[in-house]
Design a protein around this motif. Structure first.
Motif, short mmCIF file in Angstrom:
data_model
loop_
_atom_site.label_atom_id
_atom_site.label_comp_id
_atom_site.label_asym_id
_atom_site.label_seq_id
_atom_site.Cartn_x
_atom_site.Cartn_y
_atom_site.Cartn_z
N ALA A 3 -24.12 -14.38 -108.15
CA ALA A 3 -25.07 -15.43 -108.50
C ALA A 3 -25.48 -15.24 -109.95
O ALA A 3 -25.76 -14.13 -110.39
CB ALA A 3 -26.30 -15.36 -107.59
N ARG A 4 -25.49 -16.34 -110.71
CA ARG A 4 -25.88 -16.36 -112.12
C ARG A 4 -27.13 -17.21 -112.22
O ARG A 4 -27.16 -18.36 -111.75
CB ARG A 4 -24.73 -16.95 -112.94
N MET A 5 -28.20 -16.68 -112.86
CA MET A 5 -29.48 -17.37 -112.92
C MET A 5 -29.99 -17.48 -114.35
O MET A 5 -29.98 -16.50 -115.09
CB MET A 5 -30.52 -16.65 -112.07
N TRP A 6 -30.44 -18.69 -114.70
CA TRP A 6 -31.03 -18.96 -116.02
C TRP A 6 -32.30 -19.78 -115.82
O TRP A 6 -32.40 -20.58 -114.90
CB TRP A 6 -30.05 -19.76 -116.88
N ARG A 7 -33.28 -19.57 -116.73
CA ARG A 7 -34.56 -20.29 -116.66
C ARG A 7 -34.88 -20.94 -117.99
O ARG A 7 -34.61 -20.37 -119.05
CB ARG A 7 -35.70 -19.34 -116.31
N GLY A 8 -35.51 -22.12 -117.91
CA GLY A 8 -35.98 -22.81 -119.10
C GLY A 8 -37.09 -23.78 -118.71
O GLY A 8 -37.31 -24.05 -117.53
N SER A 9 -37.78 -24.30 -119.72
CA SER A 9 -38.91 -25.21 -119.48
C SER A 9 -38.85 -26.40 -120.41
O SER A 9 -38.38 -26.30 -121.55
CB SER A 9 -40.24 -24.49 -119.70
N THR A 10 -39.37 -27.52 -119.92
CA THR A 10 -39.55 -28.73 -120.71
C THR A 10 -41.00 -29.19 -120.55
O THR A 10 -41.75 -28.65 -119.72
CB THR A 10 -38.64 -29.88 -120.24
N ARG A 11 -41.36 -30.22 -121.29
CA ARG A 11 -42.65 -30.87 -121.03
C ARG A 11 -42.52 -31.60 -119.69
O ARG A 11 -41.44 -32.07 -119.33
CB ARG A 11 -42.99 -31.86 -122.14
N ALA A 12 -43.60 -31.69 -118.94
CA ALA A 12 -43.56 -32.33 -117.62
C ALA A 12 -43.03 -33.76 -117.72
O ALA A 12 -42.26 -34.19 -116.86
CB ALA A 12 -44.94 -32.31 -116.97
N GLU A 13 -43.41 -34.47 -118.76
CA GLU A 13 -42.97 -35.87 -118.88
C GLU A 13 -41.47 -35.98 -119.18
O GLU A 13 -40.89 -37.05 -119.02
CB GLU A 13 -43.78 -36.63 -119.93
N ASP A 14 -40.83 -34.89 -119.58
CA ASP A 14 -39.38 -34.88 -119.83
C ASP A 14 -38.58 -34.35 -118.64
O ASP A 14 -37.35 -34.26 -118.71
CB ASP A 14 -39.05 -34.03 -121.06
N ALA A 15 -39.25 -33.99 -117.55
CA ALA A 15 -38.59 -33.31 -116.44
C ALA A 15 -37.43 -34.11 -115.85
O ALA A 15 -36.34 -33.58 -115.65
CB ALA A 15 -39.60 -32.95 -115.34
N GLN A 16 -37.66 -35.39 -115.57
CA GLN A 16 -36.59 -36.18 -114.95
C GLN A 16 -35.44 -36.42 -115.92
O GLN A 16 -34.27 -36.31 -115.55
CB GLN A 16 -37.13 -37.51 -114.42
N ALA A 17 -35.76 -36.71 -117.17
CA ALA A 17 -34.71 -36.94 -118.17
C ALA A 17 -33.88 -35.67 -118.38
O ALA A 17 -32.65 -35.74 -118.48
CB ALA A 17 -35.32 -37.40 -119.50
N TYR A 18 -34.54 -34.52 -118.42
CA TYR A 18 -33.79 -33.27 -118.61
C TYR A 18 -32.93 -32.96 -117.38
O TYR A 18 -31.79 -32.53 -117.52
CB TYR A 18 -34.72 -32.10 -118.91
N ALA A 19 -33.47 -33.21 -116.19
CA ALA A 19 -32.69 -32.97 -114.97
C ALA A 19 -31.42 -33.82 -114.98
O ALA A 19 -30.34 -33.33 -114.64
CB ALA A 19 -33.53 -33.25 -113.73
N GLU A 20 -31.54 -35.07 -115.37
CA GLU A 20 -30.37 -35.94 -115.44
C GLU A 20 -29.40 -35.47 -116.51
O GLU A 20 -28.18 -35.43 -116.28
CB GLU A 20 -30.81 -37.38 -115.69
N TYR A 21 -29.92 -35.10 -117.68
CA TYR A 21 -29.08 -34.59 -118.76
C TYR A 21 -28.38 -33.30 -118.34
O TYR A 21 -27.16 -33.15 -118.50
CB TYR A 21 -29.92 -34.37 -120.02
N MET A 22 -29.14 -32.38 -117.79
CA MET A 22 -28.58 -31.08 -117.41
C MET A 22 -27.55 -31.23 -116.30
O MET A 22 -26.52 -30.55 -116.30
CB MET A 22 -29.70 -30.12 -116.97
N GLY A 23 -27.81 -32.12 -115.37
CA GLY A 23 -26.84 -32.35 -114.31
C GLY A 23 -25.51 -32.86 -114.83
O GLY A 23 -24.45 -32.51 -114.32
N GLY A 24 -25.56 -33.68 -115.88
CA GLY A 24 -24.34 -34.23 -116.44
C GLY A 24 -23.68 -33.37 -117.50
O GLY A 24 -22.53 -33.58 -117.85
N SER A 25 -24.39 -32.39 -118.03
CA SER A 25 -23.82 -31.52 -119.07
C SER A 25 -23.58 -30.13 -118.49
O SER A 25 -22.48 -29.83 -118.01
CB SER A 25 -24.72 -31.46 -120.30
N GLY A 26 -24.58 -29.29 -118.49
CA GLY A 26 -24.43 -27.91 -118.01
C GLY A 26 -24.05 -27.82 -116.55
O GLY A 26 -23.17 -27.05 -116.17
#
Length: 104
Positions: A3-26
């Motif tokens: 298992a490989r684990m990484w952590r990061g944070s965004t502003r709460a208002e960017d949470a959905q946009a980052y989830a969509e971006y991260m799902g499509g990139s990383g």
């Protein structure tokens, strides 16, 4: 299995946009790498911050090298990460999976 684990944070208002971006990139890059056994994106909102954990499962260290390069302890970042991330781990943690039940 590893298992490989990484952590990061965004502003709460960017949470959905980052989830969509991260799902499509990383997330997609992880899933597309031979030897990957699964990708899980975890998120929680804490105050004005959104905390993310990316957990990926791998058949072997060789498979992780195919994704991460020579030093598998170094986190892999993508072009728009700087746009979203307010905090991030520069390294990742690896764990030997000693038992599984349910989804894998």
């Amino acid at each position: 299995m590893i298992a490989r684990m990484w952590r990061g944070s965004t502003r709460a208002e960017d949470a959905q946009a980052y989830a969509e971006y991260m799902g499509g990139s990383g997330g997609q890059a992880l899933a597309d790498t031979p030897g990957n056994r699964g990708v899980y994106m975890l998120r929680r909102i804490v105050g004005d911050s959104a905390e993310f954990v990316m957990l990926s499962l791998w058949e072997s260290e060789d498979a992780i090298h195919a994704f991460a390069g020579d030093d598998i302890s170094v986190a892999v970042f993508f072009p728009d990460d700087d746009r979203y991330l307010t905090d991030r781990e520069l390294t990742v943690s690896h764990y030997e999976v000693v038992e599984t039940r349910g989804l894998v």
